[in-house]
Design a protein around this motif. Structure first.
Motif, PDB file in Angstrom:
ATOM      1  N   ALA A 150       0.726  -0.608  -0.314  1.00 26.81           N
ATOM      2  CA  ALA A 150      -0.444  -0.139  -0.167  1.00 26.81           C
ATOM      3  C   ALA A 150       0.837   1.243  -0.403  1.00 26.81           C
ATOM      4  O   ALA A 150       0.570   2.081  -0.660  1.00 26.81           O
ATOM      5  CB  ALA A 150      -0.938  -0.169   1.017  1.00 26.81           C
ATOM      6  N   SER A 151       2.091   1.004   0.381  1.00 21.59           N
ATOM      7  CA  SER A 151       2.941   2.619   0.640  1.00 21.59           C
ATOM      8  C   SER A 151       3.593   2.884  -0.737  1.00 21.59           C
ATOM      9  O   SER A 151       3.989   4.021  -0.697  1.00 21.59           O
ATOM     10  CB  SER A 151       3.727   2.030   1.981  1.00 21.59           C
ATOM     11  N   MET A 152       3.388   2.024  -1.387  1.00 20.32           N
ATOM     12  CA  MET A 152       4.227   1.758  -2.681  1.00 20.32           C
ATOM     13  C   MET A 152       3.443   2.170  -3.715  1.00 20.32           C
ATOM     14  O   MET A 152       2.805   2.884  -4.964  1.00 20.32           O
ATOM     15  CB  MET A 152       4.665   0.805  -3.069  1.00 20.32           C
ATOM     16  N   LEU A 153       1.514   2.405  -3.297  1.00 15.56           N
ATOM     17  CA  LEU A 153       0.485   3.140  -4.396  1.00 15.56           C
ATOM     18  C   LEU A 153       1.029   4.434  -4.595  1.00 15.56           C
ATOM     19  O   LEU A 153       1.247   5.166  -4.349  1.00 15.56           O
ATOM     20  CB  LEU A 153      -0.875   2.682  -3.610  1.00 15.56           C
ATOM     21  N   PRO A 154       0.249   4.929  -5.697  1.00 14.92           N
ATOM     22  CA  PRO A 154       0.221   5.640  -6.503  1.00 14.92           C
ATOM     23  C   PRO A 154      -1.161   6.780  -5.744  1.00 14.92           C
ATOM     24  O   PRO A 154      -1.946   6.534  -5.400  1.00 14.92           O
ATOM     25  CB  PRO A 154       0.152   6.064  -7.438  1.00 14.92           C
ATOM     26  N   ALA A 155      -1.327   8.229  -5.681  1.00 14.26           N
ATOM     27  CA  ALA A 155      -2.154   9.190  -4.965  1.00 14.26           C
ATOM     28  C   ALA A 155      -2.502   8.733  -6.302  1.00 14.26           C
ATOM     29  O   ALA A 155      -3.244   7.892  -7.384  1.00 14.26           O
ATOM     30  CB  ALA A 155      -2.028  10.519  -5.470  1.00 14.26           C
ATOM     31  N   GLU A 156      -4.711   8.477  -5.420  1.00 11.78           N
ATOM     32  CA  GLU A 156      -5.334   8.258  -6.418  1.00 11.78           C
ATOM     33  C   GLU A 156      -6.447   9.361  -6.679  1.00 11.78           C
ATOM     34  O   GLU A 156      -6.356  10.239  -5.747  1.00 11.78           O
ATOM     35  CB  GLU A 156      -6.412   7.637  -4.872  1.00 11.78           C
ATOM     36  N   PRO A 157      -6.686   9.671  -7.573  1.00 14.43           N
ATOM     37  CA  PRO A 157      -6.908  10.793  -8.922  1.00 14.43           C
ATOM     38  C   PRO A 157      -8.993  11.200  -8.228  1.00 14.43           C
ATOM     39  O   PRO A 157      -9.813   9.612  -7.439  1.00 14.43           O
ATOM     40  CB  PRO A 157      -7.028  10.622 -10.251  1.00 14.43           C
ATOM     41  N   ALA A 158      -9.004  12.497  -8.146  1.00 11.70           N
ATOM     42  CA  ALA A 158     -10.330  12.866  -7.940  1.00 11.70           C
ATOM     43  C   ALA A 158     -11.164  11.715  -8.852  1.00 11.70           C
ATOM     44  O   ALA A 158     -11.041  11.613  -9.621  1.00 11.70           O
ATOM     45  CB  ALA A 158     -10.408  14.288  -7.917  1.00 11.70           C
ATOM     46  N   GLU A 159     -12.010  11.918  -8.028  1.00 14.88           N
ATOM     47  CA  GLU A 159     -13.348  11.321  -9.280  1.00 14.88           C
ATOM     48  C   GLU A 159     -13.813  12.470 -10.737  1.00 14.88           C
ATOM     49  O   GLU A 159     -13.818  13.600  -9.409  1.00 14.88           O
ATOM     50  CB  GLU A 159     -14.472  10.745  -7.960  1.00 14.88           C
ATOM     51  N   GLY A 160     -13.715  11.306 -11.324  1.00  9.57           N
ATOM     52  CA  GLY A 160     -14.259  12.641 -12.609  1.00  9.57           C
ATOM     53  C   GLY A 160     -12.856  13.999 -13.237  1.00  9.57           C
ATOM     54  O   GLY A 160     -13.056  14.126 -13.863  1.00  9.57           O
ATOM     55  N   ALA A 161     -11.533  12.974 -12.551  1.00  4.05           N
ATOM     56  CA  ALA A 161      -9.961  13.592 -12.978  1.00  4.05           C
ATOM     57  C   ALA A 161     -10.252  12.909 -14.828  1.00  4.05           C
ATOM     58  O   ALA A 161     -10.248  11.211 -14.625  1.00  4.05           O
ATOM     59  CB  ALA A 161      -9.508  13.414 -12.073  1.00  4.05           C
ATOM     60  N   ALA A 162      -9.294  13.777 -15.289  1.00  7.00           N
ATOM     61  CA  ALA A 162      -9.531  13.631 -16.312  1.00  7.00           C
ATOM     62  C   ALA A 162      -8.085  12.293 -16.559  1.00  7.00           C
ATOM     63  O   ALA A 162      -7.202  12.461 -16.354  1.00  7.00           O
ATOM     64  CB  ALA A 162      -8.433  14.939 -17.532  1.00  7.00           C
ATOM     65  N   GLY A 163      -8.181  11.287 -17.316  1.00  7.92           N
ATOM     66  CA  GLY A 163      -7.713  10.422 -17.851  1.00  7.92           C
ATOM     67  C   GLY A 163      -7.182   9.185 -16.478  1.00  7.92           C
ATOM     68  O   GLY A 163      -7.098   8.594 -16.926  1.00  7.92           O
ATOM     69  N   ALA A 164      -8.737   9.654 -15.214  1.00 10.08           N
ATOM     70  CA  ALA A 164      -8.853   8.973 -14.153  1.00 10.08           C
ATOM     71  C   ALA A 164      -9.175   7.197 -15.045  1.00 10.08           C
ATOM     72  O   ALA A 164     -10.391   7.271 -15.679  1.00 10.08           O
ATOM     73  CB  ALA A 164      -9.701   9.114 -13.192  1.00 10.08           C
ATOM     74  N   ALA A 165      -9.214   5.975 -14.302  1.00 12.08           N
ATOM     75  CA  ALA A 165     -10.255   4.921 -14.788  1.00 12.08           C
ATOM     76  C   ALA A 165     -10.216   4.066 -13.777  1.00 12.08           C
ATOM     77  O   ALA A 165      -9.370   4.620 -12.367  1.00 12.08           O
ATOM     78  CB  ALA A 165      -8.479   3.839 -15.162  1.00 12.08           C
ATOM     79  N   ALA A 166     -11.112   3.981 -13.547  1.00 10.00           N
ATOM     80  CA  ALA A 166     -11.553   3.206 -11.952  1.00 10.00           C
ATOM     81  C   ALA A 166     -11.286   1.824 -12.522  1.00 10.00           C
ATOM     82  O   ALA A 166     -12.348   0.753 -13.346  1.00 10.00           O
ATOM     83  CB  ALA A 166     -13.442   3.435 -12.245  1.00 10.00           C
ATOM     84  N   ILE A 167     -11.121   1.390 -11.455  1.00 10.12           N
ATOM     85  CA  ILE A 167     -11.044   0.163 -11.464  1.00 10.12           C
ATOM     86  C   ILE A 167     -10.874  -1.334 -10.298  1.00 10.12           C
ATOM     87  O   ILE A 167     -11.133  -0.894  -9.727  1.00 10.12           O
ATOM     88  CB  ILE A 167      -9.236  -0.663 -11.630  1.00 10.12           C
ATOM     89  N   CYS A 168     -12.510  -1.924 -10.700  1.00  8.32           N
ATOM     90  CA  CYS A 168     -12.638  -2.501  -9.598  1.00  8.32           C
ATOM     91  C   CYS A 168     -11.710  -4.347 -10.076  1.00  8.32           C
ATOM     92  O   CYS A 168     -11.399  -5.465 -11.715  1.00  8.32           O
ATOM     93  CB  CYS A 168     -14.052  -3.252 -10.392  1.00  8.32           C
ATOM     94  N   VAL A 169     -11.962  -4.771  -9.108  1.00  7.17           N
ATOM     95  CA  VAL A 169     -10.519  -6.700  -9.502  1.00  7.17           C
ATOM     96  C   VAL A 169     -11.843  -7.208  -7.864  1.00  7.17           C
ATOM     97  O   VAL A 169     -12.880  -6.788  -7.255  1.00  7.17           O
ATOM     98  CB  VAL A 169      -9.610  -5.817  -8.039  1.00  7.17           C
ATOM     99  N   HIS A 170     -11.855  -8.029  -9.130  1.00  5.36           N
ATOM    100  CA  HIS A 170     -12.695  -9.311  -8.425  1.00  5.36           C
ATOM    101  C   HIS A 170     -12.100 -10.727  -7.372  1.00  5.36           C
ATOM    102  O   HIS A 170     -11.175 -11.302  -7.687  1.00  5.36           O
ATOM    103  CB  HIS A 170     -13.084 -10.345  -9.258  1.00  5.36           C
ATOM    104  N   LEU A 171     -12.402 -10.461  -6.609  1.00  8.28           N
ATOM    105  CA  LEU A 171     -11.502 -11.095  -5.397  1.00  8.28           C
ATOM    106  C   LEU A 171     -11.363 -13.019  -5.217  1.00  8.28           C
ATOM    107  O   LEU A 171     -11.123 -13.165  -4.037  1.00  8.28           O
ATOM    108  CB  LEU A 171     -10.825 -10.491  -3.886  1.00  8.28           C
TER     109      LEU A 171
END
Length: 245
Positions: A150-171
């Motif tokens: 978790a410490s290596m993750l990039p900052a999460e873009p704001a909702e609706g930000a340009a170029g933002a991708a919403a990713i869903c992981v199925h566990l």
């Protein structure tokens, strides 16, 4: 003959002495090693420092003593050694008789040394405690591992930000987790780090892009540096956890 029967009946009905009651109570306690150990330790401390008030008072409302008091033989051995009920849920030893405390200590120590029920229960408790420690250590190691990723993750873009991708992981099953990434900057390596930080995910997950059919395996070695946009995980992507590497 009648006199013989009467004498025999009277002998059978003779009241138990405090020492007899102590020995009997210790045997009844034997199946619960924790209760035996608690009472033996208390009596031992009392013998060493008989005039300390804290060793002559028992709080029956404390969780530890509630558990001990519920074991058959516990209250009997306390009463037999002189403990008396007092207000506010306490037992007090108003009159100390060292011989009775010594008898109780000896009886409990005899149980600890050789009683099969005590030894069996103690071994079971030790094995259970060892399993609990192992489980706690494994949980702590898993948490530390997930926090590392978790410490290596990039900052999460704001909702609706340009170029933002919403990713869903199925566990697995019905469990799904969502997160946003910058589809032009963030890569498959970042996605793998995120999945590795999730509770229930294996240390080295393998992922499949199931956004469209047919699904496509994601190669975290060869494709690690590719952006999520390049991997067709934009503007919304679904990946499925399939197995450990």
């Amino acid at each position: 003959m009648a006199m013989h029967r009467l004498a025999h009946f009277s002998a059978d009905r003779s009241p138990m002495t405090p020492t007899d009651r102590i020995a009997s109570a210790a045997q009844r306690l034997a199946h619960d090693s924790a209760a035996v150990d608690t009472l033996e330790a208390s009596f031992t401390k009392l013998l060493k420092e008989p005039h300390r008030e804290r060793f002559r008072k028992v709080n029956l409302r404390s969780p530890a003593m509630q558990r001990v008091a519920a074991v058959g033989g516990a209250m009997e051995i306390l009463h037999a050694t002189g403990w008396e009920h007092a207000p506010h849920g306490h037992l007090l030893l108003n009159t100390l008789e060292p011989r009775l405390i010594e008898a109780a200590t000896a009886a409990l120590q005899k149980v600890q040394a050789s009683h099969p029920g005590y030894l069996r229960d103690r071994e079971g408790r030790r094995a259970g405690a060892a399993r609990a420690r192992e489980s706690a250590e494994a949980a702590a190691a898993d948490l530390a591992r997930r926090q590392h990723f978790a410490s290596m993750l990039p900052a999460e873009p704001a909702e609706g930000a340009a170029g933002a991708a919403a990713i869903c992981v199925h566990l697995g099953g019905e469990k799904k987790v969502w997160r946003r990434f910058d589809s032009n900057i963030d890569t498959l390596k970042d996605l793998v780090h995120w999945v590795s930080s999730l509770e229930g995910a294996p240390p080295s997950p393998r992922l499949v892009n199931v956004t469209q059919s047919p699904s496509l395996p994601l190669d975290k070695e060869r494709q690690a540096g590719l952006s999520l946009h390049h991997l067709d995980l934009w503007p919304c992507g679904h990946v499925k956890l399939v197995e450990c590497a």
